[in-house]
Design a protein around this motif. Structure first.
Motif, PDB file in Angstrom:
ATOM      1  N   LEU A 225       3.632  -1.922   7.437  1.00  0.00           N
ATOM      2  CA  LEU A 225       3.716  -3.084   6.554  1.00  0.00           C
ATOM      3  C   LEU A 225       4.097  -2.611   5.157  1.00  0.00           C
ATOM      4  N   ASN A 226       5.174  -3.135   4.659  1.00  0.00           N
ATOM      5  CA  ASN A 226       5.623  -2.785   3.318  1.00  0.00           C
ATOM      6  C   ASN A 226       4.952  -3.692   2.292  1.00  0.00           C
ATOM      7  N   THR A 227       4.621  -3.141   1.154  1.00  0.00           N
ATOM      8  CA  THR A 227       4.067  -3.914   0.040  1.00  0.00           C
ATOM      9  C   THR A 227       4.778  -3.505  -1.231  1.00  0.00           C
ATOM     10  N   LYS A 228       4.523  -4.247  -2.283  1.00  0.00           N
ATOM     11  CA  LYS A 228       5.068  -3.910  -3.602  1.00  0.00           C
ATOM     12  C   LYS A 228       3.919  -3.509  -4.509  1.00  0.00           C
ATOM     13  N   ASN A 229       3.113  -2.573  -3.998  1.00  0.00           N
ATOM     14  CA  ASN A 229       2.002  -2.021  -4.763  1.00  0.00           C
ATOM     15  C   ASN A 229       2.351  -0.608  -5.207  1.00  0.00           C
ATOM     16  N   VAL A 230       2.027  -0.295  -6.442  1.00  0.00           N
ATOM     17  CA  VAL A 230       2.353   0.997  -7.034  1.00  0.00           C
ATOM     18  C   VAL A 230       1.109   1.558  -7.698  1.00  0.00           C
ATOM     19  N   ASP A 231       0.888   2.845  -7.495  1.00  0.00           N
ATOM     20  CA  ASP A 231      -0.150   3.579  -8.220  1.00  0.00           C
ATOM     21  C   ASP A 231       0.531   4.498  -9.218  1.00  0.00           C
ATOM     22  N   LEU A 232       0.220   4.324 -10.494  1.00  0.00           N
ATOM     23  CA  LEU A 232       0.797   5.162 -11.540  1.00  0.00           C
ATOM     24  C   LEU A 232      -0.320   5.556 -12.489  1.00  0.00           C
ATOM     25  N   GLY A 233      -0.650   6.821 -12.501  1.00  0.00           N
ATOM     26  CA  GLY A 233      -1.759   7.259 -13.340  1.00  0.00           C
ATOM     27  C   GLY A 233      -1.605   8.708 -13.750  1.00  0.00           C
TER      28      GLY A 233
ATOM     29  N   ILE B  25       1.261  13.477 -13.692  1.00  0.00           N
ATOM     30  CA  ILE B  25       1.724  12.144 -13.301  1.00  0.00           C
ATOM     31  C   ILE B  25       1.584  11.971 -11.795  1.00  0.00           C
ATOM     32  N   GLU B  26       0.848  10.961 -11.393  1.00  0.00           N
ATOM     33  CA  GLU B  26       0.726  10.588  -9.984  1.00  0.00           C
ATOM     34  C   GLU B  26       1.360   9.207  -9.818  1.00  0.00           C
ATOM     35  N   PHE B  27       2.538   9.173  -9.210  1.00  0.00           N
ATOM     36  CA  PHE B  27       3.322   7.952  -9.095  1.00  0.00           C
ATOM     37  C   PHE B  27       3.650   7.740  -7.625  1.00  0.00           C
ATOM     38  N   ASN B  28       2.998   6.778  -6.990  1.00  0.00           N
ATOM     39  CA  ASN B  28       3.146   6.567  -5.559  1.00  0.00           C
ATOM     40  C   ASN B  28       3.310   5.091  -5.248  1.00  0.00           C
ATOM     41  N   GLU B  29       4.191   4.815  -4.296  1.00  0.00           N
ATOM     42  CA  GLU B  29       4.358   3.477  -3.749  1.00  0.00           C
ATOM     43  C   GLU B  29       3.619   3.406  -2.422  1.00  0.00           C
ATOM     44  N   THR B  30       3.172   2.206  -2.063  1.00  0.00           N
ATOM     45  CA  THR B  30       2.202   2.051  -0.979  1.00  0.00           C
ATOM     46  C   THR B  30       2.798   1.301   0.207  1.00  0.00           C
TER      47      THR B  30
END
Length: 982
Positions: free
Chosen positions: A666-674, A478-483
């Motif tokens: 800069l904060n975003t609401k992007n998530v990588d989940l794979g 599981i690779e779960f990261n916020e950007t």
């Protein structure tokens, strides 16, 4: 009062003065022509909105044959059995199904039913009843065009305890049997339901054709199966099992047996077919107590139930004893407790009245089990039993608010989904694998039972991590990261103000250079064309607030408008009505000329929120912007003092990046989940290093790695015990690739960085090095696992992610850091460079020179006299064991041939390439060469390459590894054999 009189039909030639004078139509009026006042001609504009939604690939048409269903009646029976709602009973409590009636009689009837309907096997053994050995299959012919195999078997070698009829008179034999039996006992009639198995009972070869024998005690049968089960042999002594196919077997267990029979044939315990009873006993003082009893139906062979030996008699005795005790204390209520004893006192000698009472009890039990099920209709358990019917789990999940239009189970065959095909279970306590339908139901059970926690934590990282654990995804993958995005620095405000001043008037002039063929000039005899500029005036529609920059040059939020807002730019792995981007004009398909313009629009490509960030990267109408670097920050909660290296450790909130000013993040609401297959290998290396100090010890790597006072002073110590996996994965490889040790191996097999690759080999060889086996993760293992999970989890996890969050998910197919290829470095001789004065039209030879010498050995491996070698070795070994050839039965001879690679007395490869039966079944030279190719397929793991050209074998070291110089390398053929000698 005026009165108008109309006459219909009106008199020709016009419609003047009629009631329809002003209605549009082809009618005549005074003066002739059409009623022009009622027509209006104008330009017609057609607007069409194009939508391309990805709905997947259309499936092929489905027929009954695709579903492995023979006819409509069979389909109706399957649907009636499997798609109606049935209660879930607890099969561990047999008294739930037999309380008012006699359990003893019920068990007796069930045993008879099982014997008559069990999916029995016809076992073909190499020993007959007189212990004479022979072939179980002979005259074997394989058709490689049709991929079918035909063979014969002699019926004298059949072990047939359930009286399967394989003769030409099978229909009549089955018909005259005293008791009704399963149609599968008629092999001649139902051979298409059978398959060929070997001792593992896993791989099946379905029947294609069958020729029955003339008798049940003599003669031969001829069978044609799909595939090549005998690997090209013409005869075999392996034990054969001719039994119903896996799907048919599961269908029998599911459809032909009721709850009590399932209780006796429980396959979810070990050993299988074990029934558990709770018996009431009385001690010497007269007190009653409960006792647990287990009774296991014995097997005769690998598959068939034992129905003939003393073990079976003991099994029946135990069943009878247990059920008799239960009838005396707990069951058989109608006859024992709820009716007057006068019925028994005046009963007939044949006990007819008691039989009637037991029949009443049986009918009461059939009704009672459904009444009991209503008490558990609103319960859901992890283990099936005494809870809601499985077919209603989907409805309950939908009622709770889950989207149920997804399933973790995908199957090509309908019957495979319902009945399953795998016999062995991955759990030690069970003897069969759960069917896909059962796994699907278990998925909804887990989802429903965890709904309270998931809904309370919806929108948080915890809920998503719990959801990934729920689907069975291992933490290693599981690779779960916020950007977040790091800004390169503030912008020079003097430059910004200067450029912005040029557009404050509402226009901007852009000058573009272009060639001017009218202007030419010469330089050293060469004529060049001059250029000029042309100006373009652009209308500027922005103001100061549209630029995301404050007065000090730092980024600030963009003013929200209908055309520009936070996270603008949708993103999803497919375009659906729920996941769609904005519309844009389709210039290619639109038509703007003519009287009827055709304007078509389409959805913009997904940008995953980048349209908003592009406002920071490129300021409108200005030649400047911020440089943004994407990085992972799973914490995102920092104080003003958290500057410099930001390390987030613990609880999964991992971060590792550098910043010296909070305003530059800069904060975003992007998530990588794979599911990242490459990450799994690194995780296992990190985990092993923490537990076993290997392959990265806590003191760091020394010899033969770089060390202080050596050529390379870089200390290799990634400190896995002190770092989280996130930090370890981000940093460990950086000091393994440095200016002194970054050369890339170009060995023709993918290459890689030598120090990194050595870590991977140490990981694979952990069992040999420290006696602790690793998981030996490979790319193929990781790919199979991630693809096996499927992509349904994305739609499941979507329900836990806020609607304003843009996320990317799926399977990530990428190299891990240990094998990641960044640049190909060619080895050269010292600092010698190859001068290239001009670009040649043709060049023959090696462009680059190498400064190392490979170890190479070549030998002839032809085996043209295999029969002669075998005869000599066979006779010599028989003599060494104290036998003569006449003492041995060569018909029982089985030989095993191996390819061996021995280096300095150590055997690295021991690969079986041929199995022979009889003295004449020896491998040919082509079999031997094929065996070498198969045996050496993974020889690169030992640092060797090989090539096989005709009968010439060449072994060479990989790269510049000289550790094979001066070693004794042998490629041998070894032989083991098994023979019966008196």
């Amino acid at each position: 009062m005026a009165s108008n009189k109309y006459k219909y039909p009106p008199a020709p030639p016009n419609g003047s003065g009629t009631f329809s004078d002003n209605i549009v139509g082809f009618q005549l009026v005074d003066g002739g022509g059409l009623t022009q006042a009622n027509f209006e001609f104008s330009t017609n504009v057609i607007e069409k909105v194009n939508r391309e939604f990805n709905t997947g690939v259309f499936s092929q048409p489905i027929s009954l044959s695709d579903l492995n269903i023979n006819n409509i009646e069979e389909a109706k029976r399957i649907i009636a059995k499997n798609f109606k709602v049935y209660p879930n009973f607890d099969l561990s409590q047999v008294t739930s199904f037999s309380l008012y009636g006699s359990l003893q009689k019920r068990i007796s009837t069930s045993v008879t039913k099982i014997i008559n309907y069990f999916p029995a096997a016809l076992e073909v053994r190499k020993e007959d009843v007189n212990l004479n050995t022979g072939y179980t299959a002979y005259d074997i012919v394989y058709d490689n065009v049709e991929n079918i195999t035909t063979f014969k078997s002699n019926v004298i070698r059949f072990f047939n305890p359930f009286d399967i009829d394989f003769s030409t008179n099978s229909d009549r034999n089955i018909e005259v049997r005293p008791m009704e039996v399963s149609p599968l006992r008629n092999l001649t009639r139902n051979f298409l339901s059978y398959s060929l198995f070997f001792n593992d009972l896993q791989t099946e070869y379905g029947f294609v054709d069958f020729d029955a024998s003339n008798s049940l005690v003599s003669g031969n049968i001829e069978v044609t199966v799909q595939g090549n089960p005998f690997s090209g042999l013409t005869a075999s002594t392996k034990t054969l099992f001719l039994k119903p196919s896996n799907s048919v077997t599961e269908r029998v267990f599911k459809e032909d047996f009721d709850e009590v029979e399932d209780f006796l044939l429980n396959r979810l315990v070990s050993p299988k077919y074990t029934a558990n009873f709770t018996v009431i006993k009385e001690d010497n003082s007269g007190k009653l107590y409960y006792s647990k009893r287990k009774v296991t139906w014995p097997l005769e062979g690998l598959w068939n139930l034992d129905i003939r030996s003393n073990k079976f008699n003991n099994y029946l005795f135990d069943l009878n004893s247990i059920t008799e005790d239960l009838d005396n204390y707990k069951t058989d209520l109608i006859s024992r407790f709820l009716t007057t004893s006068a019925f028994k006192d005046f009963d007939t000698p044949d006990r007819n009245m008691e039989s009637v009472l037991q029949l009443y009890g049986r009918s009461f039990d059939e009704t009672k089990k459904f009444i009991d099920a209503l008490a558990h209709i609103n319960s859901v358990n992890y283990n099936v039993g005494d809870d809601i019917p499985s077919q209603l789990l989907v409805n309950l999940a939908q009622t709770l608010g889950w989207n149920t239009n997804i399933s973790p189970i995908t199957n090509d065959g309908f019957l495979d989904s319902v009945f399953g095909t795998s016999k062995n279970s991955q759990y030690s306590g069970e003897n069969r694998q759960k069917t896909p339908s059962e796994l699907n139901y278990q998925y909804y059970r887990n989802l429903i039972l965890n709904s309270a926690y998931l809904f309370k934590s919806k929108g948080t990282r915890r809920s998503i991590e719990a959801m990934m654990r729920l689907i069975g995804a291992t933490k290693a993958l599981i690779e779960f990261n916020e950007t977040v995005y790091s800004v390169d620095g503030p912008i020079n405000m003097d430059r910004f103000n200067g450029e912005f001043l040029q557009i404050t008037g509402g226009t901007k002039v852009e000058e573009t250079p272009q060639l001017n063929p009218n202007i030419t000039f010469n330089i050293l005899g060469v004529t060049y064309t001059g250029f000029t500029t042309y100006s373009t005036i652009l209308n500027v529609d922005t103001n100061r607030g549209d630029y995301p920059i404050d007065d000090n040059g730092y980024p600030k939020p963009v003013i929200q408008t209908n055309n520009m807002f936070f996270q603008k730019g949708a993103g999803w792995y497919e375009q659906t009505p729920e996941h769609r981007s904005l519309t844009q004009l389709n210039l290619t398909d639109s038509v703007f000329t003519g009287a009827n313009t055709d304007i078509q629009t389409q959805l913009e490509p997904f940008t995953y929120g980048q349209k908003y960030l592009d406002r920071f990267r490129e300021f409108p109408y200005l030649n400047m912007g911020f440089g943004l670097t994407r990085t992972f920050d799973n914490k995102k909660s920092w104080t003003n003092r958290d500057l410099g290296l930001r390390r987030g450790i613990g609880a999964g909130f991992d971060s590792y990046y550098y910043t010296d000013n909070e305003q530059l993040i800069l904060n975003t609401k992007n998530v990588d989940l794979g599911l990242n297959m490459g990450q799994g290998m690194i995780y296992d290396i990190w985990d092993m290093s923490r537990k076993y100090n290997y392959p990265f010890p806590s003191t760091g790597l020394t010899q033969p790695y770089p060390y202080p006072q050596g050529i390379d002073w870089t200390i290799i110590n990634p400190k896995p015990k002190e770092k989280t996996f996130f930090e370890f994965a981000q940093t460990f490889y950086k000091n393994l690739i440095n200016v002194r040790n970054r050369m890339f191996i170009d060995d023709g097999h993918g290459g890689g960085y030598p120090t990194l690759q050595s870590i991977y080999w140490k990981y694979l060889k952990s069992e040999e090095a420290i006696g602790i086996p690793s998981n030996k993760y490979t790319y193929q293992k990781m790919i199979d696992f991630t693809l096996g999970i499927g992509d349904y989890w994305m739609k499941l996890v979507e329900q836990m992610i806020p609607a304003t969050t843009i996320w990317m998910g799926g399977q990530k197919m990428q190299n891990n850091v240990l094998q990641r290829q960044k640049v190909v470095w060619r080895r050269q001789r010292g600092c010698e460079l190859i001068p290239i004065p001009c670009v040649p039209c043709e060049y023959t030879g090696n462009l680059f020179k190498y400064d190392c010498i490979k170890s190479v050995v070549t030998c002839d491996v032809e085996m043209s006299n295999g029969q002669q070698i075998f005869n000599q070795q066979f006779a010599q070994n028989i003599q060494n064991m104290g036998y003569n050839l006449s003492d041995c039965n060569t018909a029982t001879l089985v030989t095993f041939w191996y390819v061996d690679l021995v280096i300095d007395g150590v055997r690295y490869v021991h690969y079986k390439f041929h199995e022979g039966y009889g003295v004449s079944d020896v491998p040919s030279n082509s079999n031997w060469l094929t065996g070498i190719n198969d045996a050496f397929a993974n020889i690169y793991q030992y640092g060797l390459n090989y090539s096989l050209n005709d009968n010439t074998l060449t072994l060479s070291s990989i790269g510049c590894n000289d550790s094979f110089s001066g070693l004794d390398i042998q490629v041998n053929v070894s032989l083991n054999f098994d023979i019966y000698c008196e």
